[in-house]
Design a protein around this motif. Structure first.
Motif, PDB file in Angstrom:
ATOM      1  N   GLY A 170       0.852   3.925  -2.971  1.00 11.88           N
ATOM      2  CA  GLY A 170       0.768   5.336  -2.678  1.00 11.88           C
ATOM      3  C   GLY A 170       1.878   6.269  -3.181  1.00 11.88           C
ATOM      4  O   GLY A 170       1.454   7.356  -3.447  1.00 11.88           O
ATOM      5  N   LEU A 227       0.878  -1.156   0.039  1.00 18.93           N
ATOM      6  CA  LEU A 227       0.066  -0.051  -0.026  1.00 18.93           C
ATOM      7  C   LEU A 227       0.892   1.314   0.203  1.00 18.93           C
ATOM      8  O   LEU A 227       0.542   2.404  -0.671  1.00 18.93           O
ATOM      9  N   GLY A 249      -3.171   8.625   1.320  1.00 13.97           N
ATOM     10  CA  GLY A 249      -3.107   7.329   0.960  1.00 13.97           C
ATOM     11  C   GLY A 249      -1.708   6.821   1.569  1.00 13.97           C
ATOM     12  O   GLY A 249      -1.578   5.854   2.289  1.00 13.97           O
ATOM     13  N   PHE A 272      -6.751   6.774   5.827  1.00 12.08           N
ATOM     14  CA  PHE A 272      -7.584   6.129   4.550  1.00 12.08           C
ATOM     15  C   PHE A 272      -8.969   6.403   4.230  1.00 12.08           C
ATOM     16  O   PHE A 272      -9.406   6.469   2.938  1.00 12.08           O
ATOM     17  N   SER A 286      -8.549   9.526   2.383  1.00 11.90           N
ATOM     18  CA  SER A 286      -7.952   9.321   0.845  1.00 11.90           C
ATOM     19  C   SER A 286      -9.153   8.606  -0.091  1.00 11.90           C
ATOM     20  O   SER A 286      -9.202   9.092  -1.130  1.00 11.90           O
ATOM     21  N   SER A 287      -9.875   7.987   0.755  1.00 16.15           N
ATOM     22  CA  SER A 287     -10.982   7.392   0.011  1.00 16.15           C
ATOM     23  C   SER A 287     -12.074   8.436  -0.416  1.00 16.15           C
ATOM     24  O   SER A 287     -12.601   8.452  -1.509  1.00 16.15           O
ATOM     25  N   GLY A 307      -7.574  -0.175   2.072  1.00 15.14           N
ATOM     26  CA  GLY A 307      -6.678   0.290   3.000  1.00 15.14           C
ATOM     27  C   GLY A 307      -7.375   0.734   4.437  1.00 15.14           C
ATOM     28  O   GLY A 307      -7.015   0.369   5.538  1.00 15.14           O
ATOM     29  N   TRP A 308      -8.592   1.284   4.015  1.00 20.81           N
ATOM     30  CA  TRP A 308      -9.470   1.820   5.263  1.00 20.81           C
ATOM     31  C   TRP A 308      -9.883   0.656   5.939  1.00 20.81           C
ATOM     32  O   TRP A 308      -9.811   0.514   7.277  1.00 20.81           O
ATOM     33  N   ALA A 353      -8.018   2.247  -2.236  1.00 18.78           N
ATOM     34  CA  ALA A 353      -8.309   3.161  -0.813  1.00 18.78           C
ATOM     35  C   ALA A 353      -9.207   2.695   0.245  1.00 18.78           C
ATOM     36  O   ALA A 353      -8.921   2.822   1.361  1.00 18.78           O
TER      37      ALA A 353
END
Length: 143
Positions: A22, A18, A69, A87, A90-91, A129-130, A126
């Motif tokens: 990023g 990740l 991210g 995250f 970022s999303s 990652g969250w 994204a």
């Protein structure tokens, strides 16, 4: 610190992946700032006009999306509880960026639905990652 506290090896490998993802996004963002529509090669007249019509805030949202991210991935590696909100930001940035692009321009009509595939992958990563940050928090690998 035991391996259980740090998380399994797969978790650390995914966190590194990740982070690399990023950093690649940051590079693409910087290239777009530097080169404009030509960041991805020789732009068509449509690409130049589309890039020129982007609102002022568009590049700022792009920078927030990729920056958060990278910071989210770094937070995962650093075992920080900040990974999840980073995250999430970022999303949200990715959703705003591409949501605006597809909802307010004719890009899909001009370039086809296939144009949305890579942005969907970006949003999916994204969101992953969250999710991963929440999963790691519940298992006490971070925080």
């Amino acid at each position: 610190m035991t391996d259980t506290m740090r998380g399994p090896v797969w978790f650390r490998v995914v966190a590194v992946a990740l982070l690399v993802w990023g950093l690649a996004g940051c590079f693409a963002c910087i290239q777009q700032f530097r080169l404009g529509a030509g960041a991805m090669g020789s732009p068509s007249a449509y690409d130049r006009a589309l890039y020129d019509a982007l609102p002022v805030w568009y590049n700022a949202v792009y920078a927030v999306a990729v920056g958060c991210g990278v910071l989210g991935a770094a937070a995962l590696l650093g075992r920080s509880v900040l990974a999840r909100p980073l995250f999430a930001l970022s999303s949200l940035g990715v959703a705003v960026q591409f949501g605006w692009l597809f909802a307010t321009t004719d890009i899909l009509a001009v370039k086809g639905v296939g144009t949305a595939i890579f942005p969907a992958v970006i949003l999916g990563i994204a969101i992953f990652g969250w999710w991963l940050a929440g999963y790691a928090r519940r298992r006490r690998w971070i925080g």
